[in-house]
Scaffold this motif. Structure first.
Motif, PDB file in Angstrom:
ATOM      1  N   THR A 107      12.649  58.161  81.373  1.00 14.44           N
ATOM      2  CA  THR A 107      12.179  57.403  83.253  1.00 14.44           C
ATOM      3  C   THR A 107      13.548  57.707  83.651  1.00 14.44           C
ATOM      4  OG1 THR A 107      13.326  55.265  81.857  1.00 14.44           O
ATOM      5  CG2 THR A 107      10.861  55.058  81.705  1.00 14.44           C
ATOM      6  N   ASP A 108      14.286  58.112  83.423  1.00 18.18           N
ATOM      7  CA  ASP A 108      15.517  57.988  83.567  1.00 18.18           C
ATOM      8  C   ASP A 108      15.786  60.254  84.357  1.00 18.18           C
ATOM      9  OD1 ASP A 108      18.464  59.403  84.937  1.00 18.18           O
ATOM     10  OD2 ASP A 108      19.195  57.936  83.952  1.00 18.18           O
ATOM     11  N   LYS A 109      15.796  61.098  85.854  1.00 19.00           N
ATOM     12  CA  LYS A 109      14.845  61.654  86.049  1.00 19.00           C
ATOM     13  C   LYS A 109      16.036  62.284  85.391  1.00 19.00           C
ATOM     14  CE  LYS A 109      13.178  64.878  89.667  1.00 19.00           C
ATOM     15  NZ  LYS A 109      12.645  64.770  90.922  1.00 19.00           N
ATOM     16  N   ASP A 110      17.474  62.141  85.629  1.00 23.44           N
ATOM     17  CA  ASP A 110      19.005  63.631  85.215  1.00 23.44           C
ATOM     18  C   ASP A 110      19.201  63.629  83.616  1.00 23.44           C
ATOM     19  OD1 ASP A 110      19.851  62.982  88.222  1.00 23.44           O
ATOM     20  OD2 ASP A 110      20.970  61.618  87.930  1.00 23.44           O
ATOM     21  N   VAL A 111      18.242  63.039  83.327  1.00 22.38           N
ATOM     22  CA  VAL A 111      18.531  62.452  81.649  1.00 22.38           C
ATOM     23  C   VAL A 111      17.512  63.992  81.126  1.00 22.38           C
ATOM     24  CG1 VAL A 111      18.679  61.799  78.936  1.00 22.38           C
ATOM     25  CG2 VAL A 111      19.387  61.002  81.297  1.00 22.38           C
ATOM     26  N   ALA A 112      15.987  63.633  81.908  1.00 20.07           N
ATOM     27  CA  ALA A 112      15.101  63.977  81.273  1.00 20.07           C
ATOM     28  C   ALA A 112      15.488  66.317  82.052  1.00 20.07           C
ATOM     29  CB  ALA A 112      13.827  64.618  82.007  1.00 20.07           C
ATOM     30  N   THR A 113      15.978  66.111  83.320  1.00 18.93           N
ATOM     31  CA  THR A 113      16.835  67.650  83.426  1.00 18.93           C
ATOM     32  C   THR A 113      17.907  68.360  81.925  1.00 18.93           C
ATOM     33  OG1 THR A 113      16.544  66.995  86.037  1.00 18.93           O
ATOM     34  CG2 THR A 113      17.325  69.053  85.250  1.00 18.93           C
ATOM     35  N   SER A 114      18.515  67.601  81.938  1.00 19.25           N
ATOM     36  CA  SER A 114      19.804  68.141  80.973  1.00 19.25           C
ATOM     37  C   SER A 114      18.801  68.151  79.599  1.00 19.25           C
ATOM     38  CB  SER A 114      20.734  66.811  80.772  1.00 19.25           C
ATOM     39  OG  SER A 114      20.344  65.832  80.086  1.00 19.25           O
ATOM     40  N   VAL A 115      18.454  67.953  79.176  1.00 21.04           N
ATOM     41  CA  VAL A 115      16.768  68.001  77.788  1.00 21.04           C
ATOM     42  C   VAL A 115      17.478  69.257  77.270  1.00 21.04           C
ATOM     43  CG1 VAL A 115      15.058  67.802  76.336  1.00 21.04           C
ATOM     44  CG2 VAL A 115      16.405  65.835  78.130  1.00 21.04           C
ATOM     45  N   LYS A 116      17.207  70.738  78.350  1.00 19.83           N
ATOM     46  CA  LYS A 116      16.513  71.659  77.620  1.00 19.83           C
ATOM     47  C   LYS A 116      17.871  72.803  77.240  1.00 19.83           C
ATOM     48  CE  LYS A 116      17.489  73.752  82.869  1.00 19.83           C
ATOM     49  NZ  LYS A 116      16.463  74.580  83.612  1.00 19.83           N
ATOM     50  N   GLU A 117      19.138  71.474  77.918  1.00 26.71           N
ATOM     51  CA  GLU A 117      20.775  72.379  77.095  1.00 26.71           C
ATOM     52  C   GLU A 117      21.509  71.599  76.085  1.00 26.71           C
ATOM     53  OE1 GLU A 117      21.625  74.791  79.309  1.00 26.71           O
ATOM     54  OE2 GLU A 117      20.111  74.791  80.747  1.00 26.71           O
ATOM     55  N   MET A 118      20.533  71.073  75.886  1.00 28.35           N
ATOM     56  CA  MET A 118      21.106  70.399  74.391  1.00 28.35           C
ATOM     57  C   MET A 118      20.273  70.427  72.979  1.00 28.35           C
ATOM     58  SD  MET A 118      19.994  66.107  75.481  1.00 28.35           S
ATOM     59  CE  MET A 118      20.876  64.920  76.830  1.00 28.35           C
ATOM     60  N   SER A 119      20.806  70.210  71.964  1.00 26.99           N
ATOM     61  CA  SER A 119      20.863  70.318  70.350  1.00 26.99           C
ATOM     62  C   SER A 119      19.672  69.495  70.745  1.00 26.99           C
ATOM     63  CB  SER A 119      22.218  70.238  70.067  1.00 26.99           C
ATOM     64  OG  SER A 119      22.593  69.188  69.571  1.00 26.99           O
ATOM     65  N   ILE A 120      18.870  69.918  69.854  1.00 29.76           N
ATOM     66  CA  ILE A 120      18.384  69.034  68.538  1.00 29.76           C
ATOM     67  C   ILE A 120      18.816  67.452  68.466  1.00 29.76           C
ATOM     68  CG2 ILE A 120      16.734  68.239  66.865  1.00 29.76           C
ATOM     69  CD1 ILE A 120      15.810  71.599  66.544  1.00 29.76           C
ATOM     70  N   GLU A 121      20.040  67.617  67.405  1.00 34.74           N
ATOM     71  CA  GLU A 121      21.000  66.258  67.330  1.00 34.74           C
ATOM     72  C   GLU A 121      20.934  65.354  68.349  1.00 34.74           C
ATOM     73  OE1 GLU A 121      20.846  69.581  66.332  1.00 34.74           O
ATOM     74  OE2 GLU A 121      20.918  68.881  64.206  1.00 34.74           O
TER      75      GLU A 121
END
Length: 241
Positions: A107-121
C-alpha cells in the motif's frame, strides 16, 4: 487469559490428554494428503469480485529464473477473492505467464518501487501481503504477522490431522476452529506444538512447521515456522475462476 503454573499444568493434562492417541493413530494411518478441492470455500464462491484495474498498479516484473516476482501497488485493501481476480488479470495480460510466481502487495508505492532492487531476505521483511500459486487454478494469499507481545491462550476446539518428519523438520496439520487473531493463533499453535513434543518423546520431534486450519473447508489457515518464534502467517486460499 492469564494462567498460573498450576492452572497450566491442569489444562495440559485435561485438554491435551488425547494428543498422544491422536498422533499415534495418525502415524499408523500414514501421511495425510492435501485435497485441493477442500481449499474452496462455499461461502466465498458466491462472492462477486469488485476489483477494478484502477485499484492497483503493477510496478515491476522481475524474472528470477525459477519464478517471476511481481511488485503491485494497491490503492485500497483487497480481499482474497479479489487477489484471485488480480492473478487472473495478470494471466490474461501476459502471453508467457510463468506458473511459478510471487506477487508482492504493497500500500506504499515507494516501497513497491524499490522491491526489484532487494534481495529475497530484504523483500520478505517489507512485503505486506504475498500471493503464491497452490496449483494452476488455486492461489494462496499470505499475510505475515510479527507478534510483539505473546499472550496465554489455550485451544478449546482442535484436532491433530497429520504429522510427518522430513529432514529434521516435523510438519504438523491441525484443525483450530474459530481463531482469527494472529496473537491468539500463535499462542495456541505454540501451546499445542510444545505439548506434542513433550507427550511424544519417541517421535524425535525437533523443528516444528505447523499449519492450523481455522475452518472446515480449509480455506483459511495460520502457518508457523519453528525457525521464527514470534511470527505467524495468515493464509487464505481461493480458486481462480
Amino acid at each position: 487469559m492469564k494462567l498460573n503454573k498450576n492452572e497450566k499444568r491442569i489444562v495440559t493434562v485435561s485438554v491435551l490428554g488425547t494428543i498422544v492417541i491422536t498422533l499415534g493413530f495418525t502415524m499408523m494411518q500414514g501421511d495425510t494428503k492435501f485435497n485441493q478441492k477442500s481449499y474452496v470455500s462455499t461461502e466465498n464462491s458466491v462472492e462477486v469480485s469488485s476489483l477494478s484495474k484502477d485499484d492497483y498498479e503493477v510496478i515491476s516484473r522481475v524474472d528470477e529464473g525459477k519464478q517471476v516476482v511481481y511488485s503491485v501497488f494497491l490503492k485500497r485493501e483487497i480481499s482474497s477473492k479479489e487477489a484471485a481476480e488480480l492473478i487472473k488479470n495478470l494471466k490474461n495480460e501476459e502471453e508467457k505467464f510463468k506458473a511459478n510466481y510471487e506477487v508482492c502487495l504493497f500500500t506504499d508505492k515507494d516501497v513497491a518501487t524499490s522491491v526489484k532492487e532487494m534481495s529475497i531476505e530484504e523483500r520478505g521483511k517489507v512485503v505486506e501481503k504475498l500471493i503464491v500459486p497452490v496449483d494452476e487454478s488455486t492461489i494462496k494469499m499470505m499475510e505475515y504477522s510479527k507478534v510483539e507481545k505473546e499472550i496465554d491462550s489455550v485451544p478449546s476446539d482442535y484436532e491433530v490431522i497429520s504429522m510427518k518428519n522430513i529432514e529434521g523438520v516435523t510438519n504438523i496439520e491441525l484443525m483450530l476452529k474459530g481463531v482469527d487473531k494472529a496473537d491468539e493463533a500463535l499462542a495456541q499453535i505454540k501451546f499445542l506444538g510444545q505439548n506434542i513434543k513433550e507427550l511424544n518423546p519417541s517421535k524425535n520431534i525437533s523443528i516444528l512447521n505447523i499449519v492450523a486450519y481455522t475452518d472446515e473447508d480449509k480455506s483459511k489457515s495460520f502457518e508457523y515456522d519453528g525457525n521464527y518464534k514470534d511470527t505467524v502467517i495468515k493464509n487464505q486460499y481461493e480458486k481462480i475462476n
